[in-house]
Design a protein around this motif. Structure first.
Motif, PDB file in Angstrom:
ATOM      1  N   LEU A  28       3.673   3.564  -1.263  1.00  0.00           N
ATOM      2  CA  LEU A  28       2.598   2.748  -2.172  1.00  0.00           C
ATOM      3  C   LEU A  28       2.031   1.900  -1.334  1.00  0.00           C
ATOM      4  N   PRO A  29       0.618   1.930  -1.166  1.00  0.00           N
ATOM      5  CA  PRO A  29       0.005   0.999   0.084  1.00  0.00           C
ATOM      6  C   PRO A  29      -0.307  -0.257  -0.521  1.00  0.00           C
ATOM      7  N   HIS A  30      -0.683  -1.212   0.361  1.00  0.00           N
ATOM      8  CA  HIS A  30      -1.112  -2.679   0.020  1.00  0.00           C
ATOM      9  C   HIS A  30      -2.420  -2.586  -0.561  1.00  0.00           C
ATOM     10  N   ALA A  31      -2.845  -3.781  -0.638  1.00  0.00           N
ATOM     11  CA  ALA A  31      -4.279  -4.150  -1.271  1.00  0.00           C
ATOM     12  C   ALA A  31      -5.158  -3.762  -0.257  1.00  0.00           C
ATOM     13  N   GLY A  32      -6.107  -2.992  -0.667  1.00  0.00           N
ATOM     14  CA  GLY A  32      -6.977  -2.482   0.334  1.00  0.00           C
ATOM     15  C   GLY A  32      -6.725  -1.384   0.944  1.00  0.00           C
ATOM     16  N   GLY A  33      -5.456  -0.869   0.990  1.00  0.00           N
ATOM     17  CA  GLY A  33      -4.847   0.078   1.647  1.00  0.00           C
ATOM     18  C   GLY A  33      -5.056   1.557   1.075  1.00  0.00           C
ATOM     19  N   SER A  34      -4.682   2.630   1.918  1.00  0.00           N
ATOM     20  CA  SER A  34      -4.866   3.930   1.298  1.00  0.00           C
ATOM     21  C   SER A  34      -4.031   4.791   1.655  1.00  0.00           C
ATOM     22  N   ALA A  35      -3.805   5.973   1.300  1.00  0.00           N
ATOM     23  CA  ALA A  35      -2.746   6.955   1.431  1.00  0.00           C
ATOM     24  C   ALA A  35      -2.370   7.284   2.975  1.00  0.00           C
ATOM     25  N   PRO A  36      -3.466   7.551   3.920  1.00  0.00           N
ATOM     26  CA  PRO A  36      -3.372   7.671   5.371  1.00  0.00           C
ATOM     27  C   PRO A  36      -2.529   6.726   6.207  1.00  0.00           C
ATOM     28  N   PHE A  37      -2.373   5.271   5.663  1.00  0.00           N
ATOM     29  CA  PHE A  37      -1.555   4.417   6.269  1.00  0.00           C
ATOM     30  C   PHE A  37      -0.084   5.052   6.432  1.00  0.00           C
ATOM     31  N   PHE A  38       0.245   5.799   5.530  1.00  0.00           N
ATOM     32  CA  PHE A  38       1.631   6.311   5.803  1.00  0.00           C
ATOM     33  C   PHE A  38       1.706   7.644   6.363  1.00  0.00           C
ATOM     34  N   LEU A  39       0.795   7.894   7.217  1.00  0.00           N
ATOM     35  CA  LEU A  39       0.716   9.460   7.594  1.00  0.00           C
ATOM     36  C   LEU A  39       1.763   9.332   8.878  1.00  0.00           C
ATOM     37  N   PRO A  40       1.954   8.335   9.641  1.00  0.00           N
ATOM     38  CA  PRO A  40       3.227   8.008  10.613  1.00  0.00           C
ATOM     39  C   PRO A  40       4.652   8.328  10.080  1.00  0.00           C
ATOM     40  N   VAL A  41       4.808   8.078   8.482  1.00  0.00           N
ATOM     41  CA  VAL A  41       5.923   8.245   8.073  1.00  0.00           C
ATOM     42  C   VAL A  41       6.292   9.597   7.760  1.00  0.00           C
ATOM     43  N   ALA A  42       5.132  10.463   7.308  1.00  0.00           N
ATOM     44  CA  ALA A  42       5.184  11.951   7.148  1.00  0.00           C
ATOM     45  C   ALA A  42       5.734  12.484   8.277  1.00  0.00           C
ATOM     46  N   SER A  43       5.217  12.101   9.325  1.00  0.00           N
ATOM     47  CA  SER A  43       5.412  12.542  10.771  1.00  0.00           C
ATOM     48  C   SER A  43       6.947  12.328  11.236  1.00  0.00           C
ATOM     49  N   ALA A  44       7.437  11.212  10.838  1.00  0.00           N
ATOM     50  CA  ALA A  44       8.689  10.749  11.491  1.00  0.00           C
ATOM     51  C   ALA A  44       9.859  11.526  10.876  1.00  0.00           C
ATOM     52  N   ARG A 165     -18.493  -3.453   3.116  1.00  0.00           N
ATOM     53  CA  ARG A 165     -19.320  -3.437   1.792  1.00  0.00           C
ATOM     54  C   ARG A 165     -18.903  -2.121   0.922  1.00  0.00           C
ATOM     55  N   ALA A 166     -18.512  -0.982   1.427  1.00  0.00           N
ATOM     56  CA  ALA A 166     -17.912   0.115   0.729  1.00  0.00           C
ATOM     57  C   ALA A 166     -16.378  -0.298   0.180  1.00  0.00           C
ATOM     58  N   ALA A 167     -15.747  -0.847   0.953  1.00  0.00           N
ATOM     59  CA  ALA A 167     -14.191  -1.148   0.651  1.00  0.00           C
ATOM     60  C   ALA A 167     -14.223  -2.468  -0.425  1.00  0.00           C
ATOM     61  N   LEU A 168     -15.200  -3.308  -0.318  1.00  0.00           N
ATOM     62  CA  LEU A 168     -14.892  -4.321  -1.158  1.00  0.00           C
ATOM     63  C   LEU A 168     -14.740  -4.353  -2.551  1.00  0.00           C
ATOM     64  N   PRO A 169     -15.160  -3.354  -3.408  1.00  0.00           N
ATOM     65  CA  PRO A 169     -14.644  -3.078  -4.612  1.00  0.00           C
ATOM     66  C   PRO A 169     -13.282  -2.925  -4.968  1.00  0.00           C
ATOM     67  N   ALA A 170     -12.783  -2.096  -4.100  1.00  0.00           N
ATOM     68  CA  ALA A 170     -11.479  -1.651  -4.235  1.00  0.00           C
ATOM     69  C   ALA A 170     -10.406  -2.922  -3.931  1.00  0.00           C
TER      70      ALA A 170
END
Length: 261
Positions: A28-44, A165-170
């Protein structure tokens, strides 16, 4: 395609699908984060673990959707979808806002009669360790200033006005969810909790990290790493080793989430 399958593909990202997995890790990602943040975990972690990275609404390919501003709503959506997955022992790893969402999702699952194996709560103070914060009420420049302070977003991205600007609403929605969340000191979950914290993290003091002990009836361990709020990236090798050890040690029969009938 069924509504369930559509929802699953929207919320859950499997970067290395593994039909032979014997355990599941929900990230589960941090504020403003997204699923790809955890791509290294899937690889490891390899094929023995079904690594599910959660993609919250309102970002990247879900940008057209309304971002959610309530931790309880996020927890219910995630919990409901998890119970519809093939049954496996489930561990949660959440960073910052993700740790709080993980805690509340586990509460939801346990209330529904479905135990969880473990929670890794990273970079977040205990649920009842409230601070009066109002980043979500700042103007856009104020939110960007907070991101710079936490040093978790590349300067090249923060200097790109269009991307910001695109990321600010999330971002604003996530900060609203984190900062309006409240939890009473007596609220607990049953699974063990491992708290990961940075020794220079401005978001979590050592006492706020230790306060997770009061929120589980299981064991609670605090592990401190050198670094600030995003020590998870600078100390990634150590954290991956910790996760590998966890899954190797838990092969003896942890709780399994059953499917819906």
């Amino acid at each position: 395609m069924s509504d369930l399958l559509v929802d699953e593909k929207l919320w859950f990202r499997r970067y290395r699908p593994s039909p032979t997995a014997s355990a599941r890790l929900v990230c589960l990602p941090h504020a403003g984060g997204s699923a790809p943040f955890f791509l290294p975990v899937a690889s490891a972690l390899g094929p023995g673990v079904d690594v599910v990275a959660v993609q919250y609404p309102g970002r990247q390919d879900r940008r057209a959707e309304q971002a959610l501003t309530d931790v309880a709503v996020l927890a219910e959506r995630i919990g409901d979808l998890l119970l519809r997955q093939p049954p496996l022992p489930v561990t949660f790893f959440g960073h910052s806002l993700g740790a709080t969402v993980g805690f509340e999702t586990i509460r939801w699952l346990e209330a529904a009669g479905h135990p969880v194996t473990h929670l890794f709560a990273s970079g977040r103070r205990a649920p009842s360790a409230h601070r009066d914060e109002a980043v979500h009420l700042r103007d856009d420049d104020g939110i960007v200033a907070e991101l710079r302070r936490l040093d978790g977003t590349a300067a090249s991205i923060l200097d790109d006005e269009e991307l910001v600007r695109a990321a600010l609403p999330a971002l604003r929605a996530d900060y609203t969810a984190a900062e309006t969340y409240r939890c009473a000191p007596e609220v607990t979950i049953s699974c063990p909790v491992t708290v990961l914290t940075g020794d220079a993290d401005p978001q979590t003091t050592s006492s706020e990290a230790r306060a997770w002990e009061r929120h589980t009836s299981g064991a609670c361990e605090v592990r401190t790493y050198s670094g600030g709020h995003f020590f998870v990236t600078t100390r990634a090798n150590e954290i991956m080793a910790l996760l590998r050890h966890h899954f190797a040690a838990s092969e003896s029969g942890p709780p399994v989430l059953d499917r819906y009938p």
